[in-house]
Scaffold this motif. Sequence first.
Motif: not given
Lengths: 284, 268
Positions: A175-177, A179
């Motif tokens: 999810x960070x990637x 985002x």
Amino acid sequence: MTIAEKLYPPSVAPNPKKPSGRRRVRSRKRIGLAAWQLGTALLIAAVWTLVYESGLLSRELVPPLWDVAREFVTLAGTAAFWAALATTVSNALTGLAAGIVVGVPFGLLLGISQAAYRSAQFLIELGRSFPVIALLPVMVLVLGATSQMEIVVVFSGVLWPILVQTIYGARRIDPVIADTVRGYRIPPLLRFVKVVLPNAAPFAATGVRIAASASILIAIGVEVLSLTPGMGGNLARAQTDGAPALALAYVVYAGLVGLAMNKILWTVEGRALAWNRRATRSEP
Amino acid sequence: MTTAEHLDLLDERRARHPLAVKGLSKSYGEGSTAVRVLEDLDVRVEPNEIVCIVGPSGVGKTTLLRCLAGLLAPTTGAVMFGPTTMTGPILEVGVVFQDYSRSLLPWMRTRENVSFPLQGKGMRKAARRALADQCLNAVGLPDAGRKYPWQLSGGMQQRAAIARALAYQSEVLLMDEPFASVDAQTRFDLEDLVLHLRKRLGISVVVVTHDIDEAVYLADRVVVLSGHPAHVVDVVEVPFGQDRDQIQTKAEPAFTEARARILGRIRR
Ligand SMILES: Nc1ncnc2c1ncn2[C@@H]1O[C@H](COP(=O)(O)OP(=O)(O)OP(=O)(O)O)[C@@H](O)[C@H]1O
Ligand SMILES: [Mg+2]
């Protein structure tokens, strides 16, 4: 359990970061591991010999270990054996290659398109749990006990791990990637090439590695059951001819081929996806 | 060349527009199970200003920052960049995420991590590389370009993430607990880097933090969030100007005063 089921370990995803081990500690660990493995082999040999000597099981079924070793060495000197080995391996690899050529692109497609995934989900569930070997009588009827038939069966067995792993890899973006990609407004094509593909690659590679071992297993299984020429055909014939030592020597070779295949792929993968091996510190 | 001199090579990009949320509320979930996290917030970040957002854990700081970045749509109210309402991420607003170790792509070398958002902007390869190297230099990572992110320390990874945001040439930098997991010395260095970037490039910065000392040291204004749903309980002006010093500034009476006031607000 079907072959297809055996192909899916519940989790084969690269693990998240683990702290790195020191090299010296690792090599000591490796020596320890080798000792354990040797110990296990010796134990099996001892139990085997014990069973043989005690006559607990029929001596027709369990030949002395020494006979198996002799057949193992003799086989290596015969051209017919190498021809059978070549046939089996080439059939397995052809089926595997077909599985990769079909499984990876479709996996990517199904991974990035939610709609495609939803409409194919049922088919995939069905395909991955379908016992390929049950198809064998039909296949033999249609294609005969030929290499082509064998390749088709191998293909229909190895397609699923490759497909499922690739789909998983393309869908499972951190999810960070996700985002980051959205925040920096990365356009779709660039996102696919620079983010989705490399993200899916280690998963697809794991699928291929699972599929590779499976391809040999399936190829030999098909040969044993349908007496198609190859290692499996010879194995089955040795069994019916009352030469269990020869049959077991074939089994050992079959295991070694699978092992070698896995090792080779692991090495290739390590080269091609060095970042993943290093970033996640996975061990074979 | 020193880091500061490298920084001087970067183009100035004086922020021209304020970034603001107006009457912003945000709920997670839908219908009867919806949970309201933010209630009627008004926060405004003036051009060239540093605003820190503080509040207890779980109050909704990340949620607010994601709304500011255009990554999350408000339930009611609006996020405005200058006169326009934001409906998604925009070029002028760049983000440095809380979890920097996961926001750098492990399959790319650091330089490519910094430059690949520029490819999306249509910049040529040579220009991308040059700008990426400049920005890596500017954050004090002249030799990291050829390394992979996982070969860098935590502080270096965070600098690389800052370099990426700089290269993107945003006017507003949003940072979510950017220095939470680096050691104290690195933290001080990175705080000074942020102050320096603001002064030198003219950018605006929003820093989410739960460290009150850090908030007072960095900010021109500290916005204090509290409650469930969270609302702004205080806005504290910090009068230290653009040049600050880790030892002197933190010894000033105004520093202690601001600190005590914020602490009191959060405790209550
Ligand atoms: N995707 C989500 N779905 C539902 N609830 C969420 C979601 N993200 C956050 N929340 C909830 O919203 C609240 C605020 O979360 P948020 O991450 O914004 O807090 P925070 O202030 O950044 O906390 P921290 O200081 O621990 O990072 C929390 O109660 C959290 O459980
Ligand atoms: Mg947070």
